[in-house]
Design a protein around this motif. Structure first.
Motif, PDB file in Angstrom:
ATOM      1  N   UNK A   1       1.078  -1.154  -0.175  1.00  6.28           N
ATOM      2  CA  UNK A   1       0.080  -0.167   0.041  1.00  6.28           C
ATOM      3  C   UNK A   1       0.897   1.077  -0.019  1.00  6.28           C
ATOM      4  N   UNK A   2       0.651   2.152  -0.949  1.00  2.90           N
ATOM      5  CA  UNK A   2       1.593   3.360  -1.140  1.00  2.90           C
ATOM      6  C   UNK A   2       0.891   4.723  -0.838  1.00  2.90           C
ATOM      7  N   UNK A   3       1.414   5.602  -0.353  1.00  5.16           N
ATOM      8  CA  UNK A   3       0.935   6.928  -0.465  1.00  5.16           C
ATOM      9  C   UNK A   3      -0.780   6.931   0.460  1.00  5.16           C
TER      10      UNK A   3
ATOM     11  N   UNK B   1      -5.620   1.994  -8.148  1.00  6.09           N
ATOM     12  CA  UNK B   1      -5.574   3.634  -7.604  1.00  6.09           C
ATOM     13  C   UNK B   1      -7.189   3.776  -7.055  1.00  6.09           C
ATOM     14  N   UNK B   2      -7.227   4.390  -5.864  1.00  2.00           N
ATOM     15  CA  UNK B   2      -8.419   4.555  -5.081  1.00  2.00           C
ATOM     16  C   UNK B   2      -8.630   5.951  -4.646  1.00  2.00           C
ATOM     17  N   UNK B   3      -9.719   6.367  -4.778  1.00  2.51           N
ATOM     18  CA  UNK B   3     -10.142   7.754  -4.401  1.00  2.51           C
ATOM     19  C   UNK B   3     -11.228   7.603  -3.546  1.00  2.51           C
ATOM     20  N   UNK B   4     -11.144   8.642  -2.223  1.00  2.00           N
ATOM     21  CA  UNK B   4     -12.150   8.270  -1.213  1.00  2.00           C
ATOM     22  C   UNK B   4     -12.715   9.684  -0.990  1.00  2.00           C
ATOM     23  N   UNK B   5     -14.149   9.853  -1.165  1.00  5.09           N
ATOM     24  CA  UNK B   5     -15.032  11.016  -1.003  1.00  5.09           C
ATOM     25  C   UNK B   5     -15.853  10.877   0.177  1.00  5.09           C
ATOM     26  N   UNK B   6     -16.103  11.924   0.671  1.00  2.43           N
ATOM     27  CA  UNK B   6     -17.158  11.824   1.992  1.00  2.43           C
ATOM     28  C   UNK B   6     -18.235  12.931   1.692  1.00  2.43           C
TER      29      UNK B   6
ATOM     30  N   UNK C   1      -6.608   9.514  -1.217  1.00  3.79           N
ATOM     31  CA  UNK C   1      -6.185   8.782  -2.451  1.00  3.79           C
ATOM     32  C   UNK C   1      -5.110   7.909  -2.092  1.00  3.79           C
ATOM     33  N   UNK C   2      -5.084   6.747  -2.712  1.00  6.04           N
ATOM     34  CA  UNK C   2      -4.175   5.674  -2.425  1.00  6.04           C
ATOM     35  C   UNK C   2      -4.002   4.709  -3.528  1.00  6.04           C
ATOM     36  N   UNK C   3      -2.805   3.988  -3.278  1.00  2.00           N
ATOM     37  CA  UNK C   3      -2.385   3.018  -4.498  1.00  2.00           C
ATOM     38  C   UNK C   3      -2.225   1.762  -3.834  1.00  2.00           C
ATOM     39  N   UNK C   4      -2.743   0.804  -4.184  1.00  2.00           N
ATOM     40  CA  UNK C   4      -2.765  -0.650  -3.759  1.00  2.00           C
ATOM     41  C   UNK C   4      -2.024  -1.442  -4.704  1.00  2.00           C
ATOM     42  N   UNK C   5      -0.955  -2.153  -4.389  1.00  2.00           N
ATOM     43  CA  UNK C   5      -0.486  -3.076  -5.310  1.00  2.00           C
ATOM     44  C   UNK C   5      -1.003  -4.487  -5.099  1.00  2.00           C
ATOM     45  N   UNK C   6      -1.586  -4.983  -6.125  1.00  2.00           N
ATOM     46  CA  UNK C   6      -2.248  -6.419  -5.845  1.00  2.00           C
ATOM     47  C   UNK C   6      -1.608  -7.273  -6.836  1.00  2.00           C
TER      48      UNK C   6
ATOM     49  N   UNK D   1       6.514   5.806  -9.286  1.00  2.00           N
ATOM     50  CA  UNK D   1       6.324   5.603  -7.716  1.00  2.00           C
ATOM     51  C   UNK D   1       6.934   3.923  -7.483  1.00  2.00           C
ATOM     52  N   UNK D   2       6.926   3.263  -8.446  1.00  2.00           N
ATOM     53  CA  UNK D   2       7.416   1.963  -8.537  1.00  2.00           C
ATOM     54  C   UNK D   2       9.367   2.177  -8.534  1.00  2.00           C
ATOM     55  N   UNK D   3       9.548   2.852  -9.414  1.00  2.00           N
ATOM     56  CA  UNK D   3      11.103   3.135  -9.499  1.00  2.00           C
ATOM     57  C   UNK D   3      11.597   3.589  -8.163  1.00  2.00           C
ATOM     58  N   UNK D   4      10.855   4.695  -7.586  1.00  2.00           N
ATOM     59  CA  UNK D   4      11.250   5.250  -6.320  1.00  2.00           C
ATOM     60  C   UNK D   4      11.239   4.437  -5.242  1.00  2.00           C
TER      61      UNK D   4
END
Length: 181
Positions: free
Chosen positions: A60-62, A92-97, A110-115, A147-150
């Motif tokens: 899970x990134x960022x 990529x996931x965007x969360x709004x309330x 907002x977040x990024x999950x590697x699956x 992001x993968x490179x970093x």
């Protein structure tokens, strides 16, 4: 073997859930851990839809909690495949309330999950390629590569046996720390 490709749109998933008091912490805000659990579920659903296989969370990134989520708000999560490798996908996931009384919508996360796609015995398996149909999809794909490179460089740097603390002492100046080695 012919390589298959899927569009970003074909795997997109959205979920919405009303936040209840049982999901809150002592401050009356929704637990970050509960939000992460929901995000993991939608990442799994999106990756499984794309790969047509069981998937596991590799990283899970960022995860930046930008705004708190309140009891009674309607949380909507939107997910899409931003990147595919051989056996992995970045979701990529965007969360709004949304305050359902006022209609005010805020971007909470907002977040990024590697699956990683798995077969029935738990072995990683290839995933379909990705059709990029918009400039935004190309941008998200390129950002995932960055992001993968970093992440790869960070892992190499700090797991290296030739780590030299002296190379980082200048960087540590100004922080509220005391080195006691």
């Amino acid at each position: 073997m012919n390589k298959t490709y899927k569009t970003v749109a074909s795997s997109q998933i959205s979920i919405a859930e009303l936040m209840q008091p049982l999901h809150s912490n002592f401050g009356g805000k929704i637990h970050g851990g509960y939000m992460l659990s929901l995000m993991d579920q939608i990442a799994y659903a999106c990756a499984s839809k794309h790969s047509e296989n069981y998937c596991v969370t590799a990283s899970v990134d960022t995860v930046d909690f930008l705004e708190p989520v309140e009891i009674g708000e309607l949380v909507t999560m939107k997910s899409s495949i931003n990147f595919v490798g051989k056996t992995s996908m970045v979701v990529g996931i965007r969360v709004e309330a949304e305050n359902i009384r006022t209609g005010l919508v805020k971007h909470c996360n907002s977040s990024y999950f590697t699956m990683v796609a798995k077969d029935d015995v738990g072995k990683s398996i290839p995933v379909p390629g990705l059709v990029l149909s918009t400039l935004e999809e190309v941008k998200r794909f390129l950002k995932a590569i960055e992001r993968n490179y970093t992440k790869r460089n960070r892992r190499i740097e700090f797991s290296s046996e030739d780590f030299v603390l002296d190379h980082y002492l200048k960087e540590l100046e100004g922080y509220n720390i005391k080195l006691d080695l």
